[in-house]
Design a protein around this motif. Sequence first.
Motif, PDB file in Angstrom:
ATOM      1  N   VAL A 216       0.323  11.007  -6.263  1.00 50.21           N
ATOM      2  CA  VAL A 216       0.076  12.359  -5.771  1.00 50.21           C
ATOM      3  C   VAL A 216       0.303  12.423  -4.259  1.00 50.21           C
ATOM      4  CG1 VAL A 216      -1.665  14.167  -5.505  1.00 50.21           C
ATOM      5  CG2 VAL A 216      -1.535  12.869  -7.649  1.00 50.21           C
ATOM      6  N   LYS A 217      -0.172  11.408  -3.536  1.00 49.38           N
ATOM      7  CA  LYS A 217       0.046  11.364  -2.092  1.00 49.38           C
ATOM      8  C   LYS A 217       1.535  11.256  -1.773  1.00 49.38           C
ATOM      9  CE  LYS A 217      -4.399   9.252  -0.863  1.00 49.38           C
ATOM     10  NZ  LYS A 217      -5.054   8.052  -0.282  1.00 49.38           N
ATOM     11  N   THR A 218       2.229  10.413  -2.528  1.00 49.80           N
ATOM     12  CA  THR A 218       3.666  10.256  -2.298  1.00 49.80           C
ATOM     13  C   THR A 218       4.405  11.574  -2.500  1.00 49.80           C
ATOM     14  OG1 THR A 218       3.741   7.909  -2.851  1.00 49.80           O
ATOM     15  CG2 THR A 218       5.756   9.156  -3.198  1.00 49.80           C
ATOM     16  N   PHE A 219       4.127  12.264  -3.604  1.00 53.00           N
ATOM     17  CA  PHE A 219       4.785  13.547  -3.861  1.00 53.00           C
ATOM     18  C   PHE A 219       4.413  14.577  -2.791  1.00 53.00           C
ATOM     19  CE2 PHE A 219       5.135  12.616  -8.676  1.00 53.00           C
ATOM     20  CZ  PHE A 219       6.384  12.042  -8.478  1.00 53.00           C
ATOM     21  N   GLY A 220       3.178  14.535  -2.347  1.00 45.58           N
ATOM     22  CA  GLY A 220       2.757  15.466  -1.313  1.00 45.58           C
ATOM     23  C   GLY A 220       3.525  15.272  -0.021  1.00 45.58           C
ATOM     24  N   HIS A 221       3.678  14.022   0.398  1.00 42.64           N
ATOM     25  CA  HIS A 221       4.426  13.739   1.624  1.00 42.64           C
ATOM     26  C   HIS A 221       5.904  14.077   1.468  1.00 42.64           C
ATOM     27  CE1 HIS A 221       1.607  11.725   4.452  1.00 42.64           C
ATOM     28  NE2 HIS A 221       0.887  11.579   3.345  1.00 42.64           N
ATOM     29  N   ASN A 222       6.433  13.904   0.271  1.00 42.52           N
ATOM     30  CA  ASN A 222       7.838  14.271   0.040  1.00 42.52           C
ATOM     31  C   ASN A 222       8.041  15.778   0.061  1.00 42.52           C
ATOM     32  OD1 ASN A 222       9.927  11.943  -1.001  1.00 42.52           O
ATOM     33  ND2 ASN A 222       7.798  11.328  -1.249  1.00 42.52           N
TER      34      ASN A 222
ATOM     35  N   SER B 262       4.376  14.002   7.795  1.00 41.71           N
ATOM     36  CA  SER B 262       4.814  13.295   6.589  1.00 41.71           C
ATOM     37  C   SER B 262       5.281  11.887   6.929  1.00 41.71           C
ATOM     38  CB  SER B 262       5.958  14.064   5.914  1.00 41.71           C
ATOM     39  OG  SER B 262       6.521  13.315   4.854  1.00 41.71           O
ATOM     40  N   ILE B 263       5.008  10.931   6.041  1.00 45.76           N
ATOM     41  CA  ILE B 263       5.532   9.575   6.242  1.00 45.76           C
ATOM     42  C   ILE B 263       7.046   9.552   6.106  1.00 45.76           C
ATOM     43  CG2 ILE B 263       3.408   8.508   5.385  1.00 45.76           C
ATOM     44  CD1 ILE B 263       5.037   7.785   2.829  1.00 45.76           C
ATOM     45  N   CYS B 264       7.618  10.606   5.537  1.00 47.72           N
ATOM     46  CA  CYS B 264       9.069  10.686   5.348  1.00 47.72           C
ATOM     47  C   CYS B 264       9.805  11.082   6.628  1.00 47.72           C
ATOM     48  CB  CYS B 264       9.406  11.706   4.261  1.00 47.72           C
ATOM     49  SG  CYS B 264       8.574  11.428   2.690  1.00 47.72           S
ATOM     50  N   TYR B 265       9.073  11.528   7.635  1.00 44.54           N
ATOM     51  CA  TYR B 265       9.700  12.078   8.834  1.00 44.54           C
ATOM     52  C   TYR B 265      10.262  10.953   9.710  1.00 44.54           C
ATOM     53  CZ  TYR B 265      10.463  15.387  12.637  1.00 44.54           C
ATOM     54  OH  TYR B 265      11.039  16.179  13.594  1.00 44.54           O
ATOM     55  N   PRO B 266      11.571  10.998  10.027  1.00 44.19           N
ATOM     56  CA  PRO B 266      12.171   9.948  10.867  1.00 44.19           C
ATOM     57  C   PRO B 266      11.868  10.169  12.346  1.00 44.19           C
ATOM     58  CG  PRO B 266      13.838  11.559  10.257  1.00 44.19           C
ATOM     59  CD  PRO B 266      12.574  11.983   9.565  1.00 44.19           C
ATOM     60  N   LYS B 267      11.625   9.081  13.054  1.00 44.71           N
ATOM     61  CA  LYS B 267      11.317   9.151  14.490  1.00 44.71           C
ATOM     62  C   LYS B 267      12.598   8.968  15.303  1.00 44.71           C
ATOM     63  CE  LYS B 267       6.846   9.213  13.573  1.00 44.71           C
ATOM     64  NZ  LYS B 267       6.877   8.971  12.116  1.00 44.71           N
ATOM     65  N   PRO B 268      12.748   9.706  16.416  1.00 42.32           N
ATOM     66  CA  PRO B 268      13.960   9.602  17.235  1.00 42.32           C
ATOM     67  C   PRO B 268      14.187   8.184  17.750  1.00 42.32           C
ATOM     68  CG  PRO B 268      12.658  11.513  17.875  1.00 42.32           C
ATOM     69  CD  PRO B 268      11.815  10.719  16.935  1.00 42.32           C
ATOM     70  N   TYR B 269      15.412   7.723  17.622  1.00 38.42           N
ATOM     71  CA  TYR B 269      15.877   6.450  18.191  1.00 38.42           C
ATOM     72  C   TYR B 269      15.183   5.220  17.581  1.00 38.42           C
ATOM     73  CZ  TYR B 269      17.742   9.720  21.623  1.00 38.42           C
ATOM     74  OH  TYR B 269      18.378  10.773  22.230  1.00 38.42           O
ATOM     75  N   ARG B 270      14.479   5.392  16.471  1.00 41.16           N
ATOM     76  CA  ARG B 270      13.815   4.268  15.829  1.00 41.16           C
ATOM     77  C   ARG B 270      14.423   4.024  14.453  1.00 41.16           C
ATOM     78  NH1 ARG B 270       7.494   5.351  15.989  1.00 41.16           N
ATOM     79  NH2 ARG B 270       7.628   3.687  14.422  1.00 41.16           N
ATOM     80  N   PRO B 271      14.669   2.751  14.087  1.00 39.84           N
ATOM     81  CA  PRO B 271      15.214   2.463  12.752  1.00 39.84           C
ATOM     82  C   PRO B 271      14.314   3.058  11.670  1.00 39.84           C
ATOM     83  CG  PRO B 271      15.280   0.505  14.120  1.00 39.84           C
ATOM     84  CD  PRO B 271      14.491   1.524  14.886  1.00 39.84           C
TER      85      PRO B 271
ATOM     86  N   GLU C 267       5.705   2.585   5.805  1.00 42.70           N
ATOM     87  CA  GLU C 267       4.420   3.232   6.044  1.00 42.70           C
ATOM     88  C   GLU C 267       3.425   2.777   4.978  1.00 42.70           C
ATOM     89  OE1 GLU C 267       3.761   5.045   8.624  1.00 42.70           O
ATOM     90  OE2 GLU C 267       5.811   5.167   9.404  1.00 42.70           O
ATOM     91  N   ALA C 268       2.153   2.789   5.318  1.00 43.53           N
ATOM     92  CA  ALA C 268       1.131   2.315   4.384  1.00 43.53           C
ATOM     93  C   ALA C 268       0.014   3.348   4.260  1.00 43.53           C
ATOM     94  CB  ALA C 268       0.563   0.983   4.850  1.00 43.53           C
ATOM     95  N   PHE C 269      -0.502   3.490   3.047  1.00 48.37           N
ATOM     96  CA  PHE C 269      -1.662   4.337   2.788  1.00 48.37           C
ATOM     97  C   PHE C 269      -2.916   3.458   2.718  1.00 48.37           C
ATOM     98  CE2 PHE C 269       1.878   6.690   0.907  1.00 48.37           C
ATOM     99  CZ  PHE C 269       1.654   7.976   1.396  1.00 48.37           C
TER     100      PHE C 269
ATOM    101  N   LYS D 201       0.831  -1.190   0.000  1.00 50.25           N
ATOM    102  CA  LYS D 201       0.000   0.000   0.000  1.00 50.25           C
ATOM    103  C   LYS D 201       0.873   1.250   0.000  1.00 50.25           C
ATOM    104  CE  LYS D 201      -3.938  -2.177   2.263  1.00 50.25           C
ATOM    105  NZ  LYS D 201      -4.900  -2.121   3.399  1.00 50.25           N
ATOM    106  N   ASN D 202       1.948   1.152  -0.733  1.00 53.81           N
ATOM    107  CA  ASN D 202       2.880   2.262  -0.880  1.00 53.81           C
ATOM    108  C   ASN D 202       3.760   1.952  -2.087  1.00 53.81           C
ATOM    109  OD1 ASN D 202       4.344   4.601  -0.459  1.00 53.81           O
ATOM    110  ND2 ASN D 202       4.756   4.182   1.693  1.00 53.81           N
TER     111      ASN D 202
END
Length: 487
Positions: free
Chosen positions: A260-266, A274-283, A252-254, A226-227
């Motif tokens: 369009v959603k992918t470009f928007g999140h980028n 954004s699904i592109c945003y990295p979370k602290p201390y998580r792979p 991440e899954a939509f 789903k991505n």
Amino acid sequence: MGWLYFFLLLFSSFQTAAQSKISFDTLQNDLKEALQFLADVQCKETIEGKTYAGEWPAYMQMHKRFVMLGTRQKYRDSNSFTTSGIYNLLSEMYLTDTSLTQILPMLRASFPEIQSYATSQQYNFWKLLPPNRDLQKGPQPSPVPWVRRPTHYKLRSRYINNAANVENDADDTASGNLAGLYHYQIFGKQISLRVESDSLSDFRGASEHRLASFQLFDTYLDTLRKNRHWYNYLFNGCAHSGAYMTWLGQEEAFNKWSIVKTFGHNQIFYLKQSICYPKPYRPYIPYGTNDVDAVVNANVLAYLAQKGELASSRGTTGAHRFIYHQAVRKRWSRAGHYYPNRYHFHYAVSRALAAGDTALIPTARLMLQHLMESQRQAGSYRSRRRVNHGDELQSTTYALLALLNFRKIGLNVPQTSLNQAVKFLLNQRQRVDNKVFWRGGVYFSGGTVVRNVLYFTSDAYTTALVAQALQKYMMQENLSQSITGRD
């Protein structure tokens, strides 16, 4: 007058042939001195956080300025890709010719270092190290978790530090497990693997648990997702390929994916929404989205072929289809997200083919045609101009190894193409004292938007590639017809 012209032409042909011949002694000496160079530059002691015993020097550098990564800089870097890559090349050379006993101490020294990148059967590109800074606002976890990051390249912002803390990946996992496979073939029970159990009472039986099986790679296939990665959408086509994906983690899954959603999140990558945003201390999976890379797929196939598990894996059909899809469309420079050199694709496929994956023969024929058409007059090959100014030395090394591997499995590779490529490489060698080496070209990059910006280079890695090429060249069945000076 006609006879005189004929004899002059014949004499000129003999003279040209004599000039094109390569001394067997020269090749042997260069191979010996290249191995000596690799032994000398291999790191001898560990300085925690800086260098590690058993690794070979590698560098990451910026080709030009890029947002959040800074300007043109070059730093020493410790990573599993370089160490396991050189280990595997040397192992293959030794297994081909066990008289090369000078390789064994290097293998003994580097194998424990390779295992330091492992989590069970999975491997990461970087080591687990203490973070360079606080990675979230407010209180930090206690104790502070270690993260994946470069050893020397100073990442400054929280965002880029968290983005560097990448997941384990199929590429390094295939390479690290291949090193384990070669380790058993060469040393048997002589050196303990740094894995869950120290017992080596039955290595071959236990290796089924200790070495990654096809099932690990089959867990992450490009099916029913789903991505989809924007790079695959724009450049690689072949949606729902069934091929192996790069990252061994949950993307991440939509609810319903669209480009369009992918470009928007980028576009809003720096925001937590954004699904592109990295979370602290998580792979982290870059962009929060897994990807499909033709070179990575070829590397996984090479490992599974060596382990004898090609027929068992569901991913092989998709991998073959995806790789052929890129080759038939001549996507030489775009096939690898993380491999900007266009001839790395040929080389990776040839390795899998040489390991026994005969389903790649149709792809190999397409690649051989491209290699014949793109060889330059001096015998060299060039990548795109953006890749380290064409990267002629690295390109020629990859192309030559591909030609040698293709010839070994029976494809019709002209001897003249091999001779010219070898001559070019010999002219590029550097000699210091009683050692010979070749300057490192780009063998890896940061991928996608930084694939032509953030480069990894290593004199040791390139020298190991050339050394194997020289060995393969010398061991050709018809070599005696094209070289002189052999005893």
